[in-house]
Design an enzyme around this catalytic site. Structure first.
Site, short mmCIF file in Angstrom:
data_model
loop_
_atom_site.label_atom_id
_atom_site.label_comp_id
_atom_site.label_asym_id
_atom_site.label_seq_id
_atom_site.Cartn_x
_atom_site.Cartn_y
_atom_site.Cartn_z
N GLY A 265 46.54 40.99 31.40
CA GLY A 265 45.51 40.36 30.60
C GLY A 265 44.12 40.51 31.19
CG HIS A 266 39.75 38.24 30.82
ND1 HIS A 266 38.98 39.12 30.10
CD2 HIS A 266 38.85 37.44 31.50
CE1 HIS A 266 37.69 38.88 30.30
NE2 HIS A 266 37.59 37.88 31.14
CG PHE A 267 40.93 36.92 35.38
CD1 PHE A 267 39.75 37.33 35.99
CD2 PHE A 267 40.88 35.86 34.51
CE1 PHE A 267 38.55 36.69 35.72
CE2 PHE A 267 39.69 35.20 34.23
CZ PHE A 267 38.52 35.62 34.85
#
Length: 289
Positions: A265-267
């Site tokens: 995901g985002h991180f």
């Protein structure tokens, strides 16, 4: 040889800027620029993993992490202003050639640094660091752009949700198949900093300034076309903030850009540190040779 990570501060324009640093002072520099709502803490494991070959520098933006958090009356909290502080820090550290890793908010800061002086940038790693409108995932961005266009109680209420513990946690675990790989320390650390008195108004100010980053995209694309800067997009493919089309779009202006979509995901560093580290090391060994 892995170098110890140092935790330092430097005064820039009268403000204390915190940064993490490791590596030989004479080695090629890699600048790590973090996103929202985190800090250089997101790079705590990547820094030592790159320090054997590179001088790695990871600052906290003003209003984030351990850097100064002046009030809105004392600092403008625009992406231009954050870039000015980052540029000032690099000047103070004697850095004028570097590769940069950009993520989320770090991307528009990095693009501004590149536009100021393209010769300073040796290579770019973008980890969910957007430069194309294709990267914006609905409905996450609809509320922010509505608020930026017409700030007021009705439009502000939805974006305040981005400052809550639930959404901070969501940014870390959304799209990650094995969420047990992601330490809760991340969102607890970030939320404690978001909850500081006055920090909500700082974040809202940056939300209102965000459209200036989109306005900059045509100039960024021209920079890519003119410079053909080596670029690696190593991207969490399941990110519901900046989607994978944002990664693929780099090849429109940089045909040789290397695109790697990761099932995260985002991180993505939290679940795929080793994979991303190896891709960065391989890319930089070729791009900056």
């Amino acid at each position: 040889m892995t170098y110890a990570v140092h935790h330092r501060t430097e005064a820039v324009d009268g403000l204390e800027v915190f940064y993490r640093e490791a590596g030989d002072a004479q080695a090629p520099v890699v600048l790590l620029l973090h996103g929202f709502p985190t800090s250089s803490h997101m790079f705590r494991n990547l820094i030592p993993a790159l320090s054997d070959r590179y001088r790695v520098i990871a600052p906290d933006h003003i209003g984030f992490g351990q850097s100064a958090m002046p009030s809105l009356d004392e600092f403008p909290y625009t992406f231009d202003a954050l870039t000015g502080i980052t540029s000032g820090l690099l000047d103070r550290l004697g850095v004028n050639r570097y590769a940069m890793y950009v993520q989320d908010y770090g991307a528009p800061i990095g693009w501004r640094l590149a536009l100021q002086d393209p010769k300073h940038i040796t290579a770019i790693i973008s980890q969910n660091g957007n430069a194309y409108t294709e990267g914006f995932v609905k409905p996450f961005w609809d509320g922010l752009f509505a608020y930026a266009k017409a700030p007021g109680p009705q439009t502000e209420a939805p974006v305040r949700g981005a400052l809550t513990p639930e959404v901070t946690r969501w940014q870390y675990v959304n799209g990650v198949a094995d969420q047990s790989l992601v330490s809760p320390d991340n969102w607890i650390h970030d939320q404690a900093l978001l909850d500081r008195p006055g920090n909500d108004e700082i974040q809202l100010k940056l939300f209102r300034d965000y459209p200036t980053n989109v306005d900059l995209y045509p100039a960024v694309h021209q920079y890519f076309r003119d410079s053909q800067v080596p670029l690696l997009a190593v991207w969490g493919a399941n990110d519901e903030i900046f989607g994978p089309e944002g990664a693929r779009a780099f090849q429109r202006d940089l045909p040789a850009a290397e695109i790697h979509l990761i099932e995260s995901g985002h991180f993505a560093l939290e679940s795929h540190l080793e994979t991303i580290t190896q891709q960065i090391r391989d890319f930089l060994s070729r791009a900056t040779a």
